[in-house]
Design an enzyme around this catalytic site. Structure first.
Site, PDB file in Angstrom:
ATOM      1  CB  ILE A 154      27.292 -16.352  72.975  1.00 37.09           C
ATOM      2  CG1 ILE A 154      27.589 -15.213  71.990  1.00 37.09           C
ATOM      3  CG2 ILE A 154      28.164 -16.211  74.220  1.00 37.09           C
ATOM      4  CD1 ILE A 154      27.196 -13.837  72.486  1.00 37.09           C
ATOM      5  CG  ASP A 173      18.042 -22.863  73.263  1.00 39.97           C
ATOM      6  OD1 ASP A 173      16.923 -22.674  72.761  1.00 39.97           O
ATOM      7  OD2 ASP A 173      19.053 -22.245  72.895  1.00 39.97           O
ATOM      8  CB  CYS A 232      28.699 -12.697  80.312  1.00 40.87           C
ATOM      9  SG  CYS A 232      29.877 -12.832  81.654  1.00 40.87           S
ATOM     10  CG  ASP A 258      30.325  -8.089  81.392  1.00 41.23           C
ATOM     11  OD1 ASP A 258      31.119  -7.266  81.902  1.00 41.23           O
ATOM     12  OD2 ASP A 258      30.099  -8.149  80.171  1.00 41.23           O
ATOM     13  CD  GLU A 263      24.625  -2.807  81.613  1.00 40.53           C
ATOM     14  OE1 GLU A 263      25.047  -2.320  80.543  1.00 40.53           O
ATOM     15  OE2 GLU A 263      24.703  -4.016  81.870  1.00 40.53           O
ATOM     16  CG  HIS A 281      27.780  -4.404  78.996  1.00 39.51           C
ATOM     17  ND1 HIS A 281      26.446  -4.083  78.959  1.00 39.51           N
ATOM     18  CD2 HIS A 281      27.949  -5.328  78.007  1.00 39.51           C
ATOM     19  CE1 HIS A 281      25.841  -4.768  78.006  1.00 39.51           C
ATOM     20  NE2 HIS A 281      26.730  -5.534  77.418  1.00 39.51           N
ATOM     21  CG  LEU A 282      34.608  -5.099  81.079  1.00 38.68           C
ATOM     22  CD1 LEU A 282      35.785  -5.502  81.959  1.00 38.68           C
ATOM     23  CD2 LEU A 282      34.930  -3.832  80.305  1.00 38.68           C
ATOM     24  N   GLY A 283      31.844  -7.825  78.044  1.00 38.98           N
ATOM     25  CA  GLY A 283      31.757  -9.063  77.258  1.00 38.98           C
ATOM     26  C   GLY A 283      32.402  -8.980  75.897  1.00 38.98           C
ATOM     27  CB  ALA A 284      31.708  -7.115  72.940  1.00 41.11           C
TER      28      ALA A 284
END
Length: 531
Positions: A154, A173, A232, A258, A263, A281-284
């Site tokens: 991602i 990373d 996110c 997000d 939660e 939590h709308l990422g997907a």
């Protein structure tokens, strides 16, 4: 009998049809996952369980799932599955990490735009009949530095989209190589460098012990004044209390979240602060992503139940359908090698060392290693399988090591397994012939060529006359037919071994009769799963 799968959450009709088209008996009950008592009552009937987030595959549910082989999560998050309980019971847990990558990356970009231009607040103000044009002064993304924490699947898409927006992208990373960073068109940096340089910071890492509060208070205080933070990925990556304090002080200019540490988030330190954008939590949450993950989980579960192919498993090595075809005989060999040593070893095992030579070294070694360890451990615990065996071995303190080497002998490839105990080392080697049948080729350093059968007898002795006659006569006297007879020795009149593949289990009386001859140092009956 066809495998039986329960779908206890809402999946698309197309996903349900995939199971049916593959010949799987599917029970589609999209509201069952919300009824934990009913789920507990019926789960024992199924080979597979397909879920989203509503179903909670708890330790109690898994304990009752006597036939369950696989749990498939349509989506990436598996917090609703007790993976430890599933692994110990030998149940594969798989998700669909790639079906919603673009959707989640796009949401991060959208959130970055929203916080850069204060879009939610400006929208609410305008809806309220105000015209506060001068109040909502934003910033451009063009030319700004975006710091990406986690440049994997991602995060990599976010980097690509950000470069298209003419942003300068820097990435932290630990697993990102300089070469890959160059290919992506990003600059690889250390975390402290990213914190001090970035105008926007976006997170794209999983929640682990290493990433928990990766943006701690100390880290946030190192950031550039006026920075904007986007998360996110997963709740718990950012110290929300510290971020709220820095938003109030003006050091952080804005945030877009997000995901949250707890939660559903009905209360949070970030709520109701100026220029903080929050979504549930709308990422997907796009129709495309939801359809993609549903179709993917159906395909993955069907592949596993029908062919043994493992994709995107969280607790087992992945094996593609093509690998499963090619590696099938080698996985069977690994199981036989492990099972031989497991039956020969009575004392606690300290270490398992596996050598992969030639052709075998180029295969999926994680899958072969799991099969070997399972072969060893099923002798003491028949319920162990390739999923649970490495975990149980680790719990018992067994050290597992693997070595690869180029072809070193007459065989195109082979596997050699050595087990170490306090008393001794024991080893066996095997290969797969061109006919696809596994063979034992070495025991205790003695070369042999032994076909593997369901029922076998292993003997050790001094190399001297009379051994073949004693074995043949005793088996004949007890009505046991010998299908294959293999001998090997270290040297003339040295140590010798024999492996007999027989058509039926050898009676205890026959084994004792062989021992009573005093010709043999060891007489051991063996069994193998050759189906």
């Amino acid at each position: 009998m066809a495998p039986k799968v329960l779908i206890s959450d809402k999946l698309s009709d197309a996903a349900v049809q995939i199971f049916r088209d593959r010949g799987i008996d599917v029970d589609f009950q999209p509201d069952l996952g919300k009824d934990k008592d009913k789920l507990l009552e019926v789960i024992g009937q199924y080979d597979g369980l397909a879920i989203r987030s509503a179903t909670k595959a708890t330790e109690k549910i898994i304990a009752a799932a006597d036939n369950l082989k696989v749990i498939g999560r349509a989506g990436i998050g598996t917090d609703n599955i007790d993976k430890d309980a599933a692994s110990k019971k030998g149940i594969i847990v798989m998700n669909t990490p790639f079906g919603n990558m673009v959707t989640t990356a796009e949401h991060a970009i959208a959130m970055m735009f929203a916080v850069a231009r204060q879009i939610p607040e400006a929208s609410a103000s305008t809806h309220a009949g105000k015209w506060e044009k001068s109040k909502f002064m934003g910033v451009e993304l063009t030319g700004k530095t975006l710091g990406v924490i986690g440049a994997g699947n991602i995060g990599g898409i976010v980097c690509d989209r950000a470069r298209g927006l003419k942003m300068k992208v820097i990435a932290y990373d630990p697993y990102l190589s300089e070469e890959h960073a160059t290919e992506m068109g990003v600059e690889k940096v250390e975390l402290d460098d990213l914190l001090t340089r970035a105008d926007f910071i976006t997170l794209h890492v999983p929640f682990t012990d290493a990433t928990k509060n990766i943006l701690s208070r100390e880290a946030l205080e190192k950031t550039k004044k006026g920075v904007r933070i986007i998360n996110c990925a997963r709740g718990g990556l950012v110290d929300e209390e510290a971020l709220a304090d820095l938003l109030k002080s003006g050091h952080v200019a804005g945030a877009a979240f997000d995901v949250f540490a707890e939660e559903p988030a009905t209360e949070n330190p970030l709520f109701n602060l100026p220029n903080v954008v929050c979504t549930p939590h709308l990422g997907a949450a796009t129709t495309e992503a939801q359809e993609n993950v549903a179709l993917q989980v159906a395909e993955q579960m069907a592949d596993y139940l029908l062919t043994g192919a493992v994709q995107n498993a969280l607790n087992s090595p992945s094996v593609t359908a093509e690998e499963a075809k090619i590696m099938g005989p080698w996985i069977k060999l690994a199981d036989h090698l492990g099972h031989f040593i497991g039956q020969m070893t009575d004392e606690p095992i300290k270490a398992i060392n596996i050598l992969y030579d030639g052709e075998a070294s180029e295969m999926n070694l994680a899958a072969l290693t799991s099969a070997t360890v399972a072969g060893i451990m099923t002798v003491a615990n028949p319920d162990v399988n390739v999923v649970s065996a490495p975990i149980i071995a680790k719990e018992r303190g067994v050290q597992i090591s693997t070595t690869k080497q180029d072809q070193s002998g007459a065989f195109e490839g082979y596997i050699k397994v050595t087990v170490v105990t306090d008393k001794r080392e024991r080893s066996i080697g095997g290969t797969v012939f061109s006919d696809g049948k596994p063979r034992f080729i070495q025991i205790k350093g003695i070369n042999i060529d032994a076909e593997i059968g369901r029922h076998m007898i292993y003997t050790t002795n001094e190399d001297k006359p009379g051994i073949i006659g004693a074995l043949g006569a005793t088996m004949g006297a007890h009505g046991v037919n010998i299908a294959n007879f293999t001998l090997g020795r270290s040297a003339a009149k040295g140590e010798a071994i024999a492996l007999l593949y027989v058509d039926e289990p050898v009676p205890a009386a026959a084994l004792q009769e062989l021992r009573d001859t005093e010709l043999f140092q060891q007489v051991k009956p063996l069994t193998f799963n050759v189906d």
